[in-house]
Scaffold this motif. Structure first.
Motif, short mmCIF file in Angstrom:
data_model
loop_
_atom_site.label_atom_id
_atom_site.label_comp_id
_atom_site.label_asym_id
_atom_site.label_seq_id
_atom_site.Cartn_x
_atom_site.Cartn_y
_atom_site.Cartn_z
N ALA A 15 -40.29 -26.09 -28.18
CA ALA A 15 -38.95 -25.50 -28.05
C ALA A 15 -37.88 -26.33 -28.75
O ALA A 15 -37.00 -25.78 -29.43
N SER A 27 -39.23 -23.95 -20.70
CA SER A 27 -38.50 -23.20 -21.73
C SER A 27 -37.02 -23.49 -21.58
O SER A 27 -36.57 -23.99 -20.54
N PRO A 28 -36.22 -23.19 -22.60
CA PRO A 28 -34.78 -23.42 -22.50
C PRO A 28 -34.14 -22.60 -21.38
O PRO A 28 -34.60 -21.51 -21.04
N GLY A 31 -29.32 -22.45 -23.36
CA GLY A 31 -29.99 -22.77 -24.61
C GLY A 31 -30.41 -24.21 -24.74
O GLY A 31 -30.70 -24.68 -25.85
N ALA A 64 -32.30 -26.22 -27.71
CA ALA A 64 -33.48 -25.53 -28.24
C ALA A 64 -33.29 -25.29 -29.73
O ALA A 64 -32.20 -24.96 -30.20
N ARG A 86 -34.62 -22.96 -31.52
CA ARG A 86 -34.64 -21.51 -31.79
C ARG A 86 -35.30 -21.20 -33.13
O ARG A 86 -34.83 -20.37 -33.91
N ARG A 87 -36.40 -21.91 -33.40
CA ARG A 87 -37.23 -21.64 -34.57
C ARG A 87 -38.65 -21.38 -34.09
O ARG A 87 -39.15 -22.06 -33.20
N TYR A 128 -38.71 -16.59 -24.47
CA TYR A 128 -38.12 -17.45 -25.51
C TYR A 128 -38.93 -17.39 -26.81
O TYR A 128 -38.39 -17.14 -27.88
N HIS A 129 -40.24 -17.62 -26.73
CA HIS A 129 -41.05 -17.70 -27.94
C HIS A 129 -41.21 -16.35 -28.62
O HIS A 129 -41.25 -16.26 -29.86
N GLY A 142 -38.91 -14.04 -28.48
CA GLY A 142 -37.59 -13.76 -29.04
C GLY A 142 -37.34 -14.45 -30.37
O GLY A 142 -36.86 -13.82 -31.33
N VAL A 143 -37.67 -15.74 -30.46
CA VAL A 143 -37.41 -16.46 -31.72
C VAL A 143 -38.39 -16.02 -32.81
O VAL A 143 -38.16 -16.30 -33.99
N SER A 144 -39.47 -15.34 -32.43
CA SER A 144 -40.43 -14.83 -33.41
C SER A 144 -40.15 -13.37 -33.77
O SER A 144 -40.92 -12.76 -34.52
#
Length: 635
Positions: free
Chosen positions: A467, A484-485, A489, A500, A502-503, A537-538, A540-542
């Motif tokens: 994260a 997770s964040p 964030g 985080a 966010r990548r 989270y994962h 979403g960033v993907s």
């Protein structure tokens, strides 16, 4: 020394012969001058807990090394047990539990049999059960003493243990130890009994049919099995067993352990072990689902000298070819091969991190050069809370995967936490960066294929990196913790709050049905917990949503269909980018069968970081075994 007489054994009089050997040995020892070189045992009663010893990376405090005695009040009588801790015994070391025979001084026994020397050579510990004033009683009568002594040994403020045990019982002390093993078979790696009368058939008939249900310990979620599920019985727990010069009355015990180990009907001959009954090739025992039918029951009827150091070395070799993990939940308990550090070329190293000496393990398998030349992938392994590098090296069986796949392992050891005999993670970011630089500099590795994995608190480390610092690794895969964040964030880690990144990073989480309460359920139930926030989270960033899953009901695989897996793929590269597996038949602790799953996910990825810090990730369906099959994963 006199030897056990074979005809006496066949007449069922081995106890008398064994006692004669012991008596003669004791007499000879008394004539010698301090033969044990141990001196009197130091008392543990009332002793304060040891202080931190930061000069010793992953070692028990220096003040606790040596020869100790603990007393217990059992049925109105005082009983004793001894402890021997070598100078190099690590935190959570393997221990051998010995039940000494009648008529010997324990210090003399440890010296003459060579057990003290073995503990020093191997950097391990010994816990020694001793007879009462009138000698050992019947096995059932001794259960109260053995139970209280073993309870102290398994949890105290003076030393910590691997968690599962090697048992060796001598003469009249053997049945008392065996009775405990039958009652707690999940906690025993292997057992050896010399000159034993065995256990009464009635005791075994009472113990054997008992079943292990889905009840967990330590606040974990109970496992609910499907209708018609066959529970594991106590007499279905494989436990490597060796009898040397047993009495005729031991036939009930031998038959019991042969049944538990699901052995072949006929035994084969072995020069050292005697008659060996091996686990059937087609055996379906739960405890060998990963390693296959590796267990055995051996019986050597010919005479032995219990004080012969060669016999002790043979006992040691039998026991230490095995390891085991998960000491309370039967469906996650696994008997495995123990790693031989010398044969494998495993390096145990130290470095100073933030002013503290830290230990870590590096394993470069022979297959690394053959498969990858000078560009081997690296897996950084973070054990669970209190596990240590050595504990996790065996319990996870990552070394087996490394042997087959050619990946280099770097296993991190923790630092003192709540006490001087326990450890947990700290300074993980600094430790990783130092290890990353050292591994890149000193070993033939591919820096674009660095991966991270871990269990529980180690999964927390791995998923924190995913994260907050995803550029560190090509991919991550871990078990039983899913940080997770938060809504702001940020993600808290080891007392510091980080933003985080966010990548996206390819990430995989496995966890158990009976895991930590904040992992209960799955992604489609009505309970919102850490699994849901981690996945949100994962995904979403993907650029994915929950509904992009490959199969809503998941895919079943593994032993008895224990794994239920969901996968989300990058829409352009068709690469699995987020993956979740719920193990339907385990509690919190990971099992070795999960380790190949983690590697099989991570091995398909690599990443490059340019001078500006821009990350490019690649996916290879072949795991980089075929040239030209890799594709870029859009960021």
């Amino acid at each position: 020394m006199t030897m056990l007489h074979r005809r006496a054994v066949l007449r069922g009089a081995a106890a008398t012969a064994f006692g004669a050997v012991v008596t003669q040995a004791s007499t000879e020892a008394q004539a010698a001058v301090n033969p044990s070189k141990l001196g009197p045992a130091k008392p543990l009663d009332g002793r304060p807990a040891p202080g931190y010893d930061y000069s010793r990376a992953n070692k028990l405090p220096r003040e606790m090394t040596g020869y100790w005695e603990k007393t217990f009040e059992v049925g109105g009588r005082t009983r004793t047990a001894k402890v021997y801790i070598s100078a190099e015994t690590p935190i959570r070391s393997y221990f051998t539990v010995l039940a000494v025979p009648d008529g010997v001084d324990t210090g003399e026994f440890l010296h003459r049999t060579g057990w003290r020397d073995i503990a020093d050579e191997r950097g391990e510990g010994l816990f020694i059960l001793e007879p009462g004033e009138g000698g050992w009683g019947a096995a059932t009568a001794e259960r109260a003493y053995v139970d209280v002594a073993m309870a102290f040994y398994q949890a105290n403020v003076y030393f910590s243990i691997f968690g599962l045990h090697y048992l060796v019982g001598y003469g009249a002390g053997a049945p008392a130890l065996e009775a405990w093993a039958a009652a707690f078979p999940l906690r025993v790696i292997g057992q050896v009994y010399l000159g034993s009368a065995g256990l009464p058939a009635g005791y075994l008939r009472d113990i054997g049919p008992r079943e292990f249900d889905g009840t967990t310990e330590g606040g974990y979620v109970d496992v609910v099995f499907p209708e018609g599920f066959d529970l594991i019985r106590y007499d279905e727990v494989v436990l490597p067993t060796w009898y040397l010069s047993p009495e005729r009355s031991a036939h009930a015990s031998i038959a019991y352990w042969r049944g538990a180990n699901d052995t072949e009907r006929r035994g084969g001959g072995d020069r050292v072990l005697g008659t060996v009954y091996r686990q059937r090739r087609e055996s379906k025992r739960w405890m060998t689902s990963f390693s296959g039918p590796i267990s055995q029951v051996a019986v050597r009827d010919r005479p032995i000298d219990p004080f012969d150091r060669r016999t002790t070395r043979q006992v040691l070799a039998f026991l230490t070819s095995y390891s085991r993990y998960e000491n309370f939940f039967a469906y996650g308990n696994q008997l495995v091969r123990r790693a031989d550090y010398d044969r494998l070329g495993v390096e145990v190293r130290t470095m100073t991190v933030e002013g503290r000496l830290r230990e870590y393990i590096v394993h470069v398998p022979e297959s690394a050069r053959r498969l990858w030349g000078r560009r081997a992938p690296v897996v950084f392994v973070w054990p669970g809370n209190t596990q240590t590098d050595k504990v996790f090296f065996d319990s996870s069986q990552w070394w087996q995967v490394a042997q087959r796949e050619g990946c280099v392992l770097v296993v991190i050891c923790e630092q003192y936490s709540v006490s001087a005999i326990s450890v947990s993670h700290r300074d993980s970011d600094a430790f990783f960066r130092q290890l990353r630089d050292l591994v890149t500099r000193e070993y033939d590795v591919d820096p674009t294929r660095f991966y991270s994995t871990g269990q529980s608190a180690g999964s927390r480390v791995t998923q924190f990196f995913a994260a907050a610092k995803p550029d560190y690794f090509a991919a991550v895969a871990s078990t039983s913790f899913a940080p997770s964040p938060d809504d702001s964030g940020t993600i808290a880690f080891e007392g510091v709050t980080y933003p985080a990144a966010r990548r996206p990073i390819p990430t995989y989480l496995t966890y158990g049905y009976g895991d930590l309460a904040f992992l209960e359920g799955d992604l489609w139930d009505d309970v919102e917990n850490e699994v849901d926030s981690w996945a949100a989270y994962h995904l979403g960033v993907s650029g994915l949503t929950l509904e992009d899953v490959d199969r809503r009901e998941g895919r079943r695989s593994g032993w008895f269909g224990r794994f239920r897996t969901w996968t989300w793929r990058d829409p352009e590269a068709s690469a699995p980018i987020v993956k979740v597996t719920r193990n339907l038949y385990r509690s919190h602790n990971n099992i070795p069968e999960e380790t190949p799953l983690l590697w099989d996910f991570m091995r398909h990825y690599r990443r490059e970081v340019d001078e500006s810090g821009r990350v490019t990730r690649y996916y290879s369906p072949s795991g980089f075994q075929r040239r030209g099959d890799e594709t870029v994963i859009p960021s």
